[in-house]
Structures are given as C-alpha cells and as structure tokens.
Design a protein around this motif. Structure first.
Motif, PDB file in Angstrom:
ATOM      1  N   ASN A  30       1.202  -0.997  -0.321  1.00 45.84           N
ATOM      2  CA  ASN A  30      -0.062  -0.023  -0.044  1.00 45.84           C
ATOM      3  C   ASN A  30       0.937   1.503   0.258  1.00 45.84           C
ATOM      4  OD1 ASN A  30      -2.833  -1.274   0.698  1.00 45.84           O
ATOM      5  ND2 ASN A  30      -1.772  -1.877   1.955  1.00 45.84           N
ATOM      6  N   LEU A  31       0.636   2.324  -0.388  1.00 48.84           N
ATOM      7  CA  LEU A  31       0.829   3.607  -0.541  1.00 48.84           C
ATOM      8  C   LEU A  31       2.136   3.411   1.335  1.00 48.84           C
ATOM      9  CD1 LEU A  31       1.643   6.575  -1.543  1.00 48.84           C
ATOM     10  CD2 LEU A  31      -0.165   7.135  -0.703  1.00 48.84           C
ATOM     11  N   ASP A  32       1.736   3.982   2.257  1.00 49.64           N
ATOM     12  CA  ASP A  32       1.905   3.786   3.191  1.00 49.64           C
ATOM     13  C   ASP A  32       2.892   2.332   4.027  1.00 49.64           C
ATOM     14  OD1 ASP A  32       0.321   1.215   4.678  1.00 49.64           O
ATOM     15  OD2 ASP A  32      -0.236   2.515   5.687  1.00 49.64           O
ATOM     16  N   GLY A  33       3.124   0.671   2.685  1.00 49.66           N
ATOM     17  CA  GLY A  33       4.376   0.442   3.250  1.00 49.66           C
ATOM     18  C   GLY A  33       3.782  -0.787   3.673  1.00 49.66           C
ATOM     19  N   THR A  34       2.633  -0.355   4.258  1.00 50.71           N
ATOM     20  CA  THR A  34       1.555  -2.084   5.075  1.00 50.71           C
ATOM     21  C   THR A  34       1.835  -2.857   3.179  1.00 50.71           C
ATOM     22  OG1 THR A  34      -0.268  -1.146   4.226  1.00 50.71           O
ATOM     23  CG2 THR A  34       0.989  -0.719   6.654  1.00 50.71           C
ATOM     24  N   LEU A  35       2.015  -4.158   3.361  1.00 54.09           N
ATOM     25  CA  LEU A  35       1.581  -5.462   3.042  1.00 54.09           C
ATOM     26  C   LEU A  35      -0.413  -4.886   2.704  1.00 54.09           C
ATOM     27  CD1 LEU A  35       3.122  -8.194   4.565  1.00 54.09           C
ATOM     28  CD2 LEU A  35       3.669  -6.996   2.656  1.00 54.09           C
ATOM     29  N   LYS A  36      -0.066  -5.199   0.588  1.00 52.75           N
ATOM     30  CA  LYS A  36      -1.112  -6.004   0.625  1.00 52.75           C
ATOM     31  C   LYS A  36      -1.404  -7.158   0.330  1.00 52.75           C
ATOM     32  CE  LYS A  36      -1.622  -1.982  -3.450  1.00 52.75           C
ATOM     33  NZ  LYS A  36      -2.606  -1.593  -4.166  1.00 52.75           N
ATOM     34  N   LEU A  37      -3.163  -7.907   0.531  1.00 52.50           N
ATOM     35  CA  LEU A  37      -2.885  -9.151   0.992  1.00 52.50           C
ATOM     36  C   LEU A  37      -4.148  -9.633   0.089  1.00 52.50           C
ATOM     37  CD1 LEU A  37      -2.871  -8.715   4.994  1.00 52.50           C
ATOM     38  CD2 LEU A  37      -1.271  -9.755   3.070  1.00 52.50           C
ATOM     39  N   ASP A  38      -3.905 -11.079  -0.408  1.00 56.21           N
ATOM     40  CA  ASP A  38      -4.802 -11.581  -0.710  1.00 56.21           C
ATOM     41  C   ASP A  38      -6.203 -11.824  -0.244  1.00 56.21           C
ATOM     42  OD1 ASP A  38      -4.328 -14.025   0.375  1.00 56.21           O
ATOM     43  OD2 ASP A  38      -2.750 -14.864  -1.224  1.00 56.21           O
ATOM     44  N   LYS A  39      -7.165 -12.599  -1.364  1.00 61.70           N
ATOM     45  CA  LYS A  39      -8.429 -12.752  -0.505  1.00 61.70           C
ATOM     46  C   LYS A  39      -7.695 -14.010   1.173  1.00 61.70           C
ATOM     47  CE  LYS A  39     -11.123 -12.377  -3.854  1.00 61.70           C
ATOM     48  NZ  LYS A  39     -12.337 -12.612  -4.694  1.00 61.70           N
ATOM     49  N   ALA A  40      -6.670 -14.551   0.865  1.00 64.55           N
ATOM     50  CA  ALA A  40      -6.436 -15.404   1.597  1.00 64.55           C
ATOM     51  C   ALA A  40      -6.069 -15.099   2.649  1.00 64.55           C
ATOM     52  CB  ALA A  40      -5.467 -16.917   1.534  1.00 64.55           C
TER      53      ALA A  40
END
Length: 553
Positions: A205-215
């Motif tokens: 994400n823009l803030d450096g946190t991880l994007k996660l999938d549906k799982a």
C-alpha cells in the motif's frame, strides 16, 4: 533497544498553533534551538559541529536544505586516481576508502555525503569482490552523489548502466538466449533490481504496509517468469569503447574509461525474442533494440506503485528511524509519486519530506522507546572526527578498512553481499521488537565481537587517533578548556553527541568518572595537562559507549 531509549529525555515539541506568522498569515519557520539543530544534523549529516549548529540555527531547516543541495561535490574518482598514481597500482580498496573518510569528515556538502552512504546500501556494489576496481568504485560513489537530489528514474538508469554494477551483479556481457546450446541470459541483476532496488518482494500500500489476497497472504510482485523476461531485456550491454567490437564486448582492448563510463549496447548480443515481465510485453523483433527495450523496462519499474513506499521507507530507516509509522511512510511515498508539481521521483523533494516530517522533528515522538535507529559504526567514527575537529597529519585521511571483526565491523562499499551489511527488515530474534513485529536493521551486525571491536577501536582512537602513525586525531582544544569543570564538559558532550538528550543518570556517571581523574595541586605541572586530557578521553569514551549514544534518537 527500547530499554536504552527509555532513559533519554527531551523538551516538548513546539506548538505549531503558536508559531509566528508573517503579515500574509503564513507560518514563519521557528529557528531551532542548539539541541534541535544538533539532532537534525545527526539525521542529515555525519554529525554536528559547532559551526554547523550555528549555521542551522541562523538559517532554519528549509533554507539549510536548499543550501546543502546547491553545494558542489568533490570527485572521489579524481582523488582516488591521484592516490593510485602515487601508489602505482590500480587495485587497492584503500585508495577509495581514504577518499571516503576525507569527504565524510570534511566535505561541506554533508547532506549529499549521508545520501551517498544511504543509497550505497540500497544499490549495493562491494569492494570485497576482487573484480570491483577502486577507480570504478569511486566513480560509482560519485554517481550516487550526483543523483542524490535528482530524479529517481535517472538514478535507476545510472546504477543499471554503471560497469561496476554490471560486473558485481554479472549482467555486463550478458548474452541473448541460444536454443541450440541451451544458453539463457544471466538472471542475477534482473532479480535484484526488482527485489532490492525498486519494488521489493510483495505488493505494498502507499503507506508501506502489505497488500493481502483473499486468504490474507502477501501478494508477490514478480514471478520466475518475470525474472526471465527481464533478463532478456538485460542482454547486449558491455564495456564502453569508442570502437566497440566482439573483442571489447568480451573485455578485450579495454578502454581507459571502461571502468567508469556507462556501459554501451552491443546489438548483436541482444535478445530479439519476446520479453514479458510485470504485465508488459515487448514483442519479438528481427531488429535488436537494446536501448529501447531497456527504456521500457526501467520506465516500467520506475512507475510501479511500490517504488515510493519501498524506497521511501528505506531512506527513512537510513536517516531517521527504523520503524516509521505507516502515516510517515505514506507521506513520503506521496511526495515520491508527486512532488506537488506533477513530477514523480523527485529525490530532493523526498529528502525534504523525510527530514522535515513531523515524525522526524517532533521531540515528543522521539521520546517513544521504539523511536530511533542504531547508529552505524562508520557513522559513529565520522561523528567523533567531526565533533572534535579531528585533522589528518598527512592530509590523506589514512583510516584503513574498518570492516574487520577486530575493528568497527563495517567499511564503505565493503558489504559482504548484495544484501548490504544488514537487511531493512531484520529484527533481532528473541526480543520484544521481534515479538511486536518491529525491526532494528543495524542490529544484524551487532554481536559480541563487533561490540568489543567498536569499544576497543574507539578507546584507542579517542586517546591516540586512528590510521597509520595515528594519522587522524583531535587535539580537543575546546574540551581541554572545559575539563576542569566536569559538568560543563558533560554538557558539551551532550550537545555534540546526544543532541541535548543525555539522561541525568548518564550525566552523573560521566561527571563522576571525569572527577576520578585527579588533577595535581599545581596547575602548571605537566601532569595537569595529561590529567585534563585523561578527563576528556574518559568523558567522550563513556558517552560514545553508552546505549543512549548508540541509539540515534
């Protein structure tokens, strides 16, 4: 780390609502106090001095940044070449390392000096690899300095095409695939330019946190197929030559500028097959176009949404704090994406955003036990030299490589691998930091050996100097004048080394240790001078050995 930080104290942050305003209503920057100036310079330079504290207090942060970015830079390549001419050898890492220390300690463009170090730990080459030549390394470091306040896209291309990167990550002389022999292009640089230099392993994400999938799992940014496709782009480049040929492609008839001049395309060796990577497809063609294909690849990487948070967070970690909040990362990444004038990748704007962010400047935030970063060993040594006006007897700054286990455990451009001395995501196992999901990257090079090496090195350096024949040393003129007053000496060390954040407990310990160095009754005796020196040495050593100093707040 948290325990060492908890003892530190500081003044409350200024109330922005009460800041002075000009006639047009705009907020006028409040000039920093001496401790605030010292703290800013600790983040932005190799350490404060009396002169730079005064300069910053007179100019304010924003103007100081403008002035620093406008300063010309010196050339490590020129200085290294001169040393090589004197030594009559073209490979000795010391020829560059001496130049590094000279500039890190004495150069006025201190912001650029710190940025060179930060960038060299992201875009890694290493003199540990015997194929990296000293002049080439100096040229590479110059390039990082030249691009520190330019555009990231330019930096990315200059890093990619520098022959030292081509040699270190083995894509110089990379040839197109050959189905007849089963040869495939080297994938080393294709992998590392994505993993370490632009987009990282997972979507952010823009803030450096991880994007996660549906799982609920992280989403990889690239696959083995992406590496393969990009590796085909990275074919057909080799040493610069005014008369390129098959011989020069393979390193023969090497031009005198081949170590320092950007690599050039050799179309014969460039893949003409389809190249698919990161959602982009470069169609197969009968006409090889290494420059056009490389432009598409670098543009694709540059425009990937991960770059702002991925690079921005690492620069925050290098300069300010190991665990910036997502909001801090997001603000910096937003500036990377758009500097306010529609320009992406403006490094000058990114540096300003990092150093002027409320999270970097707010004294209240700095009191959080988890705020800050471990000071890198080579930064500590340069900090000592700058704070106490060390000089080089020879004028050559003959500080040897400090990467051995018996010394600092770190030296410029001498990382053991492409992953730098430490990883940005490293967390000391078995600690509260690790349990909380926080990191402390520099702790990766902290162990019993390096701790002892640092303490032994600094004990000798503070007292006698460092380098051949103790080439670099301080006379401690200002400190000797204060040594009869242990409290005044402690206060000076507090300003220069701890930005006014020395705890009352540490101050008391330093004063007591200084007082234990007894002065003879007759102040005119030679023993009095020796005792005063001893007091200064003890005070500096105890300060620089303290957890409060080792963790930059």
């Amino acid at each position: 780390m948290a325990a060492s930080l908890a003892a530190c104290s500081g003044s409350d942050a200024p109330d922005a609502a009460k800041a002075p305003r000009a006639a047009d209503g705009l907020v006028v920057e409040r000039l920093p106090t001496a401790p605030e100036a010292s703290r800013f310079l600790t983040q932005a330079t190799y350490g404060p001095t009396d002169a730079t504290i005064s300069q910053l207090r007179a100019s304010g942060y924003a103007k100081w940044l403008d002035q620093q970015m406008a300063l010309p830079s010196r050339s490590h390549l020129e200085e290294t070449t001169q040393r090589i001419a004197q030594r009559k050898t073209n490979f000795n890492p010391q020829d560059f390392i001496y130049s590094y220390w000279d500039q890190a300690i004495t150069a006025p463009d201190q912001l650029r000096q710190r940025m060179k170090l930060a960038l060299s730990e992201i875009f890694v080459i290493s003199l540990v690899d015997s194929s990296i030549q000293a002049q080439g390394a100096a040229s590479y470091y110059d390039m990082l300095g030249d691009d520190s306040f330019g555009n990231f896209r330019t930096l990315l291309e200059d890093v990619t095409l520098h022959p030292m990167m081509g040699i270190y990550l083995t894509w110089l002389g990379n040839q197109k695939e050959d189905p007849a022999t089963g040869r495939n292009p080297d994938e080393n640089f294709a992998r590392e330019i994505m993993q370490l230099m632009t987009i990282g392993l997972y979507h952010l994400n823009l803030d450096g946190t991880l994007k996660l999938d549906k799982a609920g799992q992280p989403i990889p940014t690239y696959s083995a197929d992406d590496i393969g496709g990009l590796s085909r782009v990275l074919t057909g480049y080799s040493y610069y030559s005014p008369n390129p040929s098959r011989v020069t492609f393979r390193g023969g008839l090497r031009d005198t500028e081949a170590w320092t001049h950007a690599m050039i395309p050799y179309p014969t060796y460039h893949s003409t097959g389809e190249k698919a990577f990161l959602g982009v497809v470069i169609s197969a063609s009968d006409t090889p176009d290494p420059q056009g294909d490389l432009k598409i690849a670098l543009d694709t990487l540059f425009n990937h949404p991960n770059v702002g948070p991925f690079i921005g967070k690492q620069l925050i970690q290098r300069l300010v704090t190991s665990n910036p909040s997502p909001a801090y990362v997001g603000r910096v990444a937003a500036v990377f994406n758009d500097n306010g004038k529609g320009v992406r990748g403006d490094m000058a704007a990114v540096v300003r955003a990092i150093l002027l962010d409320p999270e970097a400047r707010d004294e209240a935030i700095a009191q959080d036990p988890d705020f800050g970063k471990v000071r890198e060993p080579i930064v500590r040594l340069a900090n000592w030299a700058r704070a106490f006006n060390a000089t080089s007897k020879s004028g050559q700054w003959l500080i040897p490589s400090t990467s051995a286990n018996t010394s600092l455990g770190q030296a410029p451009l001498m990382s053991p691998s492409v992953f730098n001395f430490y990883r940005p995501g490293y967390s000391p196992p078995g600690t509260r930091l690790s349990a909380d999901g926080r990191v402390a990257p520099e702790f990766q090079i902290v162990d019993e050996v390096t701790v002892a090496g640092y303490l032994n090195t600094m004990q000798a350096t503070i007292a006698f100097g460092i380098g051949g024949a103790h080439d670099v040393k301080s006379d401690y003129a200002t400190e000797l004048d204060l040594a009869r007053d242990p409290g005044a000496l402690a206060d000076r060390l507090n300003l220069l080394l701890l930005s006014g954040r020395m705890s009352s407990q540490l101050r008391r310990q330093i004063i007591e240790a200084v007082e234990d160095v007894r002065l003879p009754p007759n102040a005119a005796e030679p023993k009095a001078t020796n005792a005063l020196r001893g007091r200064v040495w003890v005070g500096i050593y105890l300060t620089m050995a303290s957890p409060e100093y080792l963790v930059q707040r």
